[in-house]
Design a protein around this motif. Structure first.
Motif, mmCIF file in Angstrom:
data_model
loop_
_atom_site.group_PDB
_atom_site.id
_atom_site.type_symbol
_atom_site.label_atom_id
_atom_site.label_comp_id
_atom_site.label_asym_id
_atom_site.label_seq_id
_atom_site.Cartn_x
_atom_site.Cartn_y
_atom_site.Cartn_z
ATOM 1 N N ARG A 1 1.829 -8.733 10.472
ATOM 2 C CA ARG A 1 2.002 -9.452 9.244
ATOM 3 C C ARG A 1 1.116 -9.113 8.285
ATOM 4 O O ARG A 1 1.422 -9.122 6.943
ATOM 5 C CB ARG A 1 1.890 -11.124 9.529
ATOM 6 N N GLU B 1 2.242 -5.842 6.815
ATOM 7 C CA GLU B 1 3.842 -6.053 6.182
ATOM 8 C C GLU B 1 3.366 -6.410 4.836
ATOM 9 O O GLU B 1 3.823 -5.877 3.919
ATOM 10 C CB GLU B 1 4.109 -7.321 6.897
ATOM 11 N N THR B 2 2.360 -7.190 4.619
ATOM 12 C CA THR B 2 1.952 -7.663 3.182
ATOM 13 C C THR B 2 1.001 -6.722 2.540
ATOM 14 O O THR B 2 1.377 -6.424 1.210
ATOM 15 C CB THR B 2 1.208 -9.287 3.050
ATOM 16 N N HIS B 3 0.065 -6.086 3.245
ATOM 17 C CA HIS B 3 -0.901 -5.492 2.446
ATOM 18 C C HIS B 3 -0.696 -3.704 2.747
ATOM 19 O O HIS B 3 -1.654 -2.969 2.176
ATOM 20 C CB HIS B 3 -2.350 -5.768 2.788
#
Length: 185
Positions: A87, A90-92
């Motif tokens: 996660r 996925e974001t960074h």
């Protein structure tokens, strides 16, 4: 203490600093010491695959330096570390947990950048507390073995004597304190 270091051990310490600089790390860690010892071929007599060890260290860095024991402890609390890493990435972006801390820009770096000059690579890179303890432990090991000098074997044994990711990676590749000590000349 450093006067007792052999030329190879000194090269390992300076190699660890070079690894930390190359990684963009803000400090020299135990993993950098291991990479430098690997570069010198100290683990070659033990049949260790350098690239596999480096890849396992990179994977641990990608997990934010968490060891398998940390991962299992979190799993016992119902926290899935691989899901968290997924996660976050996925974001960074991939390797976000392994990214070094941003370096503070100083007036000197700002001026060099404004003038189009390359940044100097002579910056001081401190050692983490774990890396310092490893160097201290290498002295204790040498004294305990009644050796007059501290060599790469002592650095390796010190890395194996401290719990954590580096020791875990080495044991995954079949290198324990006992095997390293018996394979020593």
């Amino acid at each position: 203490m450093f006067e007792r270091f052999t030329a190879e051990a000194r090269e390992a310490v300076t190699g660890a600093v070079a690894h930390a600089r190359r990684d963009g790390s803000s400090a020299v860690g135990e993993e950098h010491l291991l990479l430098a010892v690997l570069d010198q071929g100290a683990l070659d007599p033990l049949g260790v695959d350098r690239t596999a060890v480096a890849a396992d260290l990179a994977a641990a860095r990608r997990r934010g330096g968490m060891s398998r024991a940390d991962q299992e402890a979190l799993a016992g609390l119902g926290i899935d570390l691989s899901e968290i890493v997924s996660r976050v990435e996925e974001t960074h972006g991939e390797g976000a947990l392994a990214a070094p801390a941003p370096r503070r820009r100083t007036l000197g770096t700002s001026l060099r950048a404004a003038l189009g000059r390359p940044e100097q690579d002579r910056r001081h890179v401190p050692f983490t507390p774990g890396a310092k303890k490893t160097l201290e432990q290498s002295l204790r090991i040498a004294l305990g073995r009644k050796d007059r000098h501290i060599g790469t074997l002592h650095l390796l044994l010190a890395l194996l004597s401290r719990p954590g990711t580096v020791c875990e990676v080495l044991t995954d590749h079949g290198i324990t304190y006992a095997t390293a000590e018996t394979a020593a000349p």
